[in-house]
Design an enzyme around this catalytic site. Structure first.
Site, PDB file in Angstrom:
ATOM      1  N   CYS A   1      -0.912   5.420  17.200  1.00  0.00           N
ATOM      2  CA  CYS A   1      -2.225   5.930  16.801  1.00  0.00           C
ATOM      3  C   CYS A   1      -2.144   7.415  16.441  1.00  0.00           C
ATOM      4  O   CYS A   1      -1.730   8.242  17.266  1.00  0.00           O
ATOM      5  CB  CYS A   1      -3.237   5.697  17.924  1.00  0.00           C
TER       6      CYS A   1
ATOM      7  N   CYS B   1      -4.409   9.603  18.615  1.00  0.00           N
ATOM      8  CA  CYS B   1      -3.822   9.782  19.952  1.00  0.00           C
ATOM      9  C   CYS B   1      -2.780  10.904  19.937  1.00  0.00           C
ATOM     10  O   CYS B   1      -2.719  11.707  20.870  1.00  0.00           O
ATOM     11  CB  CYS B   1      -3.185   8.481  20.433  1.00  0.00           C
TER      12      CYS B   1
END
Length: 422
Positions: free
Chosen positions: A19, A22
């Protein structure tokens, strides 16, 4: 962790290794962990790969990445604020602390009021209103602070019509909850948890959708110090301040830097500076039908919206949804080609090329088949003609043979005639 997590208060980042958001949060999260540890906070900070421990992520209702949750006993609180170090730490300290914080003195009240831009205070003893206040606080503690105090702790300028009471302090003044005018306590607190004037970004605008208020925004360029940009911003600020009692129940005021986000929301290119009023509950918006010159013009524009004479644009109807799908698809394609032309050519060029080849193959397959059948039929007819009549050379030879036979007969007849003559 699963067995012992209830022994402590945990602030956990559920992430996925692939991600991008993230990865962007990771350095901020490391700073959060270090500062919480240095300040002696009882909150333990950790992160968990939700793809490796999917069962635990599902248990806590993790559906996207990154998801930040504060785990306190049997409760799990979602963080929905900006992903900055200070905002995350404030969230953790607020939710980890007491649900209702007491204010024992005027000095403490003044101290808290300086620290927090918005605070809710329950005044009075035990009552059904207090029980409701505690219930609402357990739900909305993720957004704001809740306090309790006695009447003598409040500043002298505060006048309460009756006790018990719930009041919100913000923007240098206060508002008292009225059940008959304001409705449900939870809805009222949710509407009043923002300051009257905000610097609005995409995330804040999303959060304002839960309040049910219309959002009046001056769309400007913060870096542009021209008179027009400054004037429109000042007009919105003056209306938010001077007409607070008239409009604070129905309107939220603020300004937004740049028109990129607002263009995607309205599916149109707004020329800045300008003023727009958004209804985030149904995606409608209002644009002034004339130039806003002063505060009075803005007040008239707002009143026109309230009485229904201002024309609403946009909405969430079927045609608007179709338009939204087309606009989003177009925006996605353009953004991909702008950020990476080669990737855009690969993502969109390859499928189009395959489809084109398939279409070409389908179209040409029927045409070639027709030509082959025609040629085969022609050849078959030609073979039949050759079988019935023979080739041209054979026909010529046959003709010459007939001529030859005829000539021999003539010669014989001539010979007989000569013999008779003799």
């Amino acid at each position: 962790f699963k067995e012992n997590r209830k022994d402590d208060i945990w602030l956990v980042d559920f992430y996925a290794p692939w991600c991008g958001h993230c990865k962007k949060l990771e350095p901020v999260w490391n700073e959060v962990g270090m500062e919480m540890k240095n300040m002696g906070s009882p909150v333990k900070v950790g992160k968990m790969d939700a793809t490796s421990f999917s069962s635990i992520a599902s248990e806590f209702g993790v559906r996207g990445y990154p998801t930040i949750k504060l785990l306190k006993g049997d409760l799990a609180y979602n963080y929905r604020g900006p992903r900055t170090k200070d905002d995350i730490i404030e969230f953790a300290n607020r939710v980890a602390g007491p649900l209702i914080r007491p204010l024992p003195s005027q000095h403490m009240f003044e101290h808290v009021q300086k620290r927090h831009r918005v605070l809710f205070v329950y005044v009075g003893g035990e009552s059904p209103l207090k029980e409701k206040y505690i219930e609402v606080a357990s739900e909305l503690i993720v957004y704001t602070y809740f306090f309790s105090a006695s009447e003598d702790v409040l500043p002298e300028y505060v006048t309460l019509p009756e006790l018990p009471a719930v009041a919100v302090f913000k923007d240098g003044t206060y508002f008292v909850y009225d059940e008959y005018e304001d409705g449900d306590l939870s809805s009222w607190i949710n509407r009043e948890r923002f300051q009257g004037y905000l610097n609005v970004d995409g995330f804040t605008l999303y959060e304002l959708g839960d309040t049910g208020k219309l959002v009046a925004i001056a769309v400007i360029d913060d870096k542009n110090s021209s008179v027009e940009h400054t004037r429109l911003k000042s007009i919105i600020q003056e209306v938010a301040r001077d007409y607070r009692d008239h409009f604070h129940r129905d309107f939220q005021f603020g300004h937004m830097d740049g028109n990129d986000y607002i263009n995607s929301l309205l599916m149109d290119d707004l020329t800045i500076p300008t003023i727009v009023v958004l209804n985030t509950s149904n995606q409608q918006y209002f644009l002034p039908d004339r130039h806003i010159e002063n505060t009075e013009d803005m007040v008239q524009f707002i009143n026109n919206i309230l009485d229904g004479t201002a024309e609403a644009q946009g909405g969430d109807g079927l045609l608007q949804r179709i338009k939204r799908i087309i606009y989003d698809a177009k925006s996605t394609v353009v953004s991909v080609f702008k950020s990476s032309p080669l990737l855009g050519c690969f993502l969109f060029g390859l499928p189009l090329g395959v489809i084109s080849i398939m279409c070409y193959g389908i179209c040409t397959a029927d045409t070639d088949g027709g030509v082959d059948e025609h040629e085969a039929a022609k050849k078959e007819n030609g073979d039949r003609e050759l079988t019935d009549e023979g080739s041209e050379e054979e026909q010529e030879e046959e003709k010459n043979g007939k001529y030859a036979e005829l000539s021999d007969g003539e010669f014989k007849q001539k010979d007989i005639m000569e013999k008779k003559k003799d």
